[in-house]
Scaffold this motif. Sequence first.
Motif, PDB file in Angstrom:
ATOM      1  N   GLY A   2       2.050  52.869  54.564  1.00 27.42           N
ATOM      2  CA  GLY A   2       3.138  53.833  54.504  1.00 27.42           C
ATOM      3  C   GLY A   2       4.366  53.452  55.307  1.00 27.42           C
ATOM      4  N   THR A   3       4.439  52.209  55.778  1.00 25.96           N
ATOM      5  CA  THR A   3       5.642  51.765  56.477  1.00 25.96           C
ATOM      6  C   THR A   3       6.432  50.845  55.554  1.00 25.96           C
ATOM      7  OG1 THR A   3       4.585  49.815  57.471  1.00 25.96           O
ATOM      8  CG2 THR A   3       4.444  51.890  58.706  1.00 25.96           C
ATOM      9  N   ASP A   4       7.700  50.715  55.823  1.00 30.29           N
ATOM     10  CA  ASP A   4       8.573  49.920  54.962  1.00 30.29           C
ATOM     11  C   ASP A   4       8.208  48.443  54.932  1.00 30.29           C
ATOM     12  OD1 ASP A   4      10.017  52.172  54.292  1.00 30.29           O
ATOM     13  OD2 ASP A   4      11.592  51.814  55.770  1.00 30.29           O
ATOM     14  N   ASP A   5       7.617  47.936  56.017  1.00 30.93           N
ATOM     15  CA  ASP A   5       7.338  46.501  56.085  1.00 30.93           C
ATOM     16  C   ASP A   5       5.962  46.114  55.563  1.00 30.93           C
ATOM     17  OD1 ASP A   5       6.211  47.831  58.261  1.00 30.93           O
ATOM     18  OD2 ASP A   5       6.298  46.078  59.556  1.00 30.93           O
ATOM     19  N   ILE A   6       5.094  47.093  55.265  1.00 30.38           N
ATOM     20  CA  ILE A   6       3.735  46.800  54.801  1.00 30.38           C
ATOM     21  C   ILE A   6       3.572  47.213  53.344  1.00 30.38           C
ATOM     22  CG2 ILE A   6       1.279  47.350  55.058  1.00 30.38           C
ATOM     23  CD1 ILE A   6       1.723  47.673  58.035  1.00 30.38           C
ATOM     24  N   THR A   7       3.118  46.255  52.525  1.00 26.43           N
ATOM     25  CA  THR A   7       2.786  46.520  51.138  1.00 26.43           C
ATOM     26  C   THR A   7       1.297  46.282  50.965  1.00 26.43           C
ATOM     27  OG1 THR A   7       4.960  45.773  50.389  1.00 26.43           O
ATOM     28  CG2 THR A   7       3.203  45.829  48.741  1.00 26.43           C
ATOM     29  N   CYS A   8       0.591  47.262  50.443  1.00 24.83           N
ATOM     30  CA  CYS A   8      -0.841  47.150  50.197  1.00 24.83           C
ATOM     31  C   CYS A   8      -1.069  47.023  48.695  1.00 24.83           C
ATOM     32  CB  CYS A   8      -1.579  48.365  50.739  1.00 24.83           C
ATOM     33  SG  CYS A   8      -1.548  48.496  52.542  1.00 24.83           S
ATOM     34  N   ILE A   9      -1.812  45.984  48.297  1.00 21.76           N
ATOM     35  CA  ILE A   9      -2.079  45.752  46.877  1.00 21.76           C
ATOM     36  C   ILE A   9      -3.572  45.543  46.661  1.00 21.76           C
ATOM     37  CG2 ILE A   9      -1.745  44.180  44.920  1.00 21.76           C
ATOM     38  CD1 ILE A   9       1.016  43.537  45.956  1.00 21.76           C
ATOM     39  N   ASP A  10      -4.114  46.282  45.704  1.00 18.61           N
ATOM     40  CA  ASP A  10      -5.471  46.057  45.231  1.00 18.61           C
ATOM     41  C   ASP A  10      -5.386  44.894  44.254  1.00 18.61           C
ATOM     42  OD1 ASP A  10      -7.827  46.021  43.724  1.00 18.61           O
ATOM     43  OD2 ASP A  10      -7.961  48.196  43.571  1.00 18.61           O
ATOM     44  N   GLY A  11      -5.870  43.730  44.684  1.00 19.79           N
ATOM     45  CA  GLY A  11      -5.780  42.526  43.864  1.00 19.79           C
ATOM     46  C   GLY A  11      -6.917  42.369  42.877  1.00 19.79           C
ATOM     47  N   GLY A  12      -7.848  43.327  42.872  1.00 20.94           N
ATOM     48  CA  GLY A  12      -8.967  43.247  41.941  1.00 20.94           C
ATOM     49  C   GLY A  12      -9.677  41.912  42.054  1.00 20.94           C
ATOM     50  N   THR A  13      -9.919  41.275  40.915  1.00 20.96           N
ATOM     51  CA  THR A  13     -10.571  39.969  40.912  1.00 20.96           C
ATOM     52  C   THR A  13      -9.547  38.838  40.786  1.00 20.96           C
ATOM     53  OG1 THR A  13     -10.982  40.152  38.546  1.00 20.96           O
ATOM     54  CG2 THR A  13     -12.759  40.843  40.023  1.00 20.96           C
ATOM     55  N   LEU A  14      -8.354  39.120  41.150  1.00 21.91           N
ATOM     56  CA  LEU A  14      -7.229  38.188  41.238  1.00 21.91           C
ATOM     57  C   LEU A  14      -6.594  37.881  39.889  1.00 21.91           C
ATOM     58  CD1 LEU A  14      -8.358  35.690  43.987  1.00 21.91           C
ATOM     59  CD2 LEU A  14      -6.701  37.524  44.169  1.00 21.91           C
ATOM     60  N   SER A  15      -5.336  37.527  39.981  1.00 18.03           N
ATOM     61  CA  SER A  15      -4.538  37.182  38.818  1.00 18.03           C
ATOM     62  C   SER A  15      -3.356  36.365  39.311  1.00 18.03           C
ATOM     63  CB  SER A  15      -4.034  38.462  38.144  1.00 18.03           C
ATOM     64  OG  SER A  15      -2.940  38.201  37.314  1.00 18.03           O
ATOM     65  N   PHE A  16      -2.871  35.481  38.454  1.00 17.65           N
ATOM     66  CA  PHE A  16      -1.708  34.690  38.837  1.00 17.65           C
ATOM     67  C   PHE A  16      -0.473  35.552  39.065  1.00 17.65           C
ATOM     68  CE2 PHE A  16      -4.222  31.247  36.890  1.00 17.65           C
ATOM     69  CZ  PHE A  16      -4.267  30.420  38.002  1.00 17.65           C
ATOM     70  N   THR A  17      -0.491  36.796  38.586  1.00 18.51           N
ATOM     71  CA  THR A  17       0.647  37.689  38.813  1.00 18.51           C
ATOM     72  C   THR A  17       0.821  38.013  40.292  1.00 18.51           C
ATOM     73  OG1 THR A  17      -0.693  39.666  38.431  1.00 18.51           O
ATOM     74  CG2 THR A  17       0.436  38.719  36.522  1.00 18.51           C
ATOM     75  N   LEU A  18      -0.199  37.777  41.108  1.00 24.18           N
ATOM     76  CA  LEU A  18      -0.092  38.032  42.549  1.00 24.18           C
ATOM     77  C   LEU A  18       0.705  36.955  43.276  1.00 24.18           C
ATOM     78  CD1 LEU A  18      -3.743  39.224  43.204  1.00 24.18           C
ATOM     79  CD2 LEU A  18      -1.674  40.630  43.262  1.00 24.18           C
ATOM     80  N   ALA A  19       0.969  35.836  42.625  1.00 20.17           N
ATOM     81  CA  ALA A  19       1.699  34.743  43.269  1.00 20.17           C
ATOM     82  C   ALA A  19       3.064  35.208  43.767  1.00 20.17           C
ATOM     83  CB  ALA A  19       1.854  33.565  42.316  1.00 20.17           C
ATOM     84  N   GLY A  20       3.744  36.042  43.005  1.00 24.03           N
ATOM     85  CA  GLY A  20       5.053  36.541  43.416  1.00 24.03           C
ATOM     86  C   GLY A  20       4.982  37.357  44.680  1.00 24.03           C
ATOM     87  N   ALA A  21       4.044  38.280  44.744  1.00 22.82           N
ATOM     88  CA  ALA A  21       3.893  39.131  45.929  1.00 22.82           C
ATOM     89  C   ALA A  21       3.527  38.306  47.155  1.00 22.82           C
ATOM     90  CB  ALA A  21       2.839  40.210  45.678  1.00 22.82           C
ATOM     91  N   ILE A  22       2.650  37.318  46.979  1.00 25.82           N
ATOM     92  CA  ILE A  22       2.285  36.449  48.102  1.00 25.82           C
ATOM     93  C   ILE A  22       3.499  35.656  48.565  1.00 25.82           C
ATOM     94  CG2 ILE A  22       0.917  34.420  48.754  1.00 25.82           C
ATOM     95  CD1 ILE A  22      -1.337  35.584  46.972  1.00 25.82           C
ATOM     96  N   GLY A  23       4.223  35.089  47.622  1.00 27.37           N
ATOM     97  CA  GLY A  23       5.390  34.272  47.959  1.00 27.37           C
ATOM     98  C   GLY A  23       6.522  35.049  48.596  1.00 27.37           C
ATOM     99  N   GLU A  24       6.612  36.334  48.333  1.00 30.38           N
ATOM    100  CA  GLU A  24       7.670  37.163  48.906  1.00 30.38           C
ATOM    101  C   GLU A  24       7.320  37.674  50.295  1.00 30.38           C
ATOM    102  OE1 GLU A  24       8.153  40.210  45.977  1.00 30.38           O
ATOM    103  OE2 GLU A  24       9.033  38.832  44.515  1.00 30.38           O
ATOM    104  N   SER A  25       6.117  37.386  50.765  1.00 31.61           N
ATOM    105  CA  SER A  25       5.648  37.919  52.047  1.00 31.61           C
ATOM    106  C   SER A  25       5.835  36.906  53.172  1.00 31.61           C
ATOM    107  CB  SER A  25       4.165  38.272  51.948  1.00 31.61           C
ATOM    108  OG  SER A  25       3.980  39.231  50.940  1.00 31.61           O
ATOM    109  N   ASP A  26       6.049  37.439  54.364  1.00 32.19           N
ATOM    110  CA  ASP A  26       6.118  36.607  55.561  1.00 32.19           C
ATOM    111  C   ASP A  26       4.746  36.481  56.215  1.00 32.19           C
ATOM    112  OD1 ASP A  26       8.997  36.318  55.472  1.00 32.19           O
ATOM    113  OD2 ASP A  26       9.078  38.419  56.106  1.00 32.19           O
TER     114      ASP A  26
END
Length: 158
Positions: free
Chosen positions: A33-57
């Motif tokens: 619930g904070t602006d700097d934290i994004t929580c994602i249920d990645g399930g059994t993974l997908s290449f679509t998560l590459a963007g979210a990972i790459g955008e993170s510090d």
Amino acid sequence: MARILILGIGNTIMSDEAAGVRALEVFDEVHGGTDDITCIDGGTLSFTLAGAIGESDRLVVFDAAQFHSGAGTVRQLEGAEMDAFVRSGKLSVHEVGLADLFDMSRLSGDLPERRVLVGIEPETLGWGMELSPKVAAAIPRAVELAKETLDRWQAELS
């Protein structure tokens, strides 16, 4: 402000394989619930998560992991240690996907410098919607370890 991704991975219809997703849910409830934290249920993974990972510090991954240390064992692997573990095939069926996502991020120069796996040793990986008692009891410790890591990273940057 650092962009933090909290990723829970696992299959929620295969009992303890859901440990990562369940830990993510508790983390999000308690610390999200904070602006700097994004929580994602990645399930059994997908290449679509590459963007979210790459955008993170910073990246925290919750997952069921085979440590051969007994059901409910919680361990934290950071940076290169995490990378080696993911590549070793010691995770459940989706480790190739996580290794691939890391390789994609590494090739594009977007792999978060600070990353940690918070793994929970499963007891059973059969069909089922509930975690085993030992794994369910380990979820609060996994969440606590993740929060302690985020706090340590913040202190190191201050």
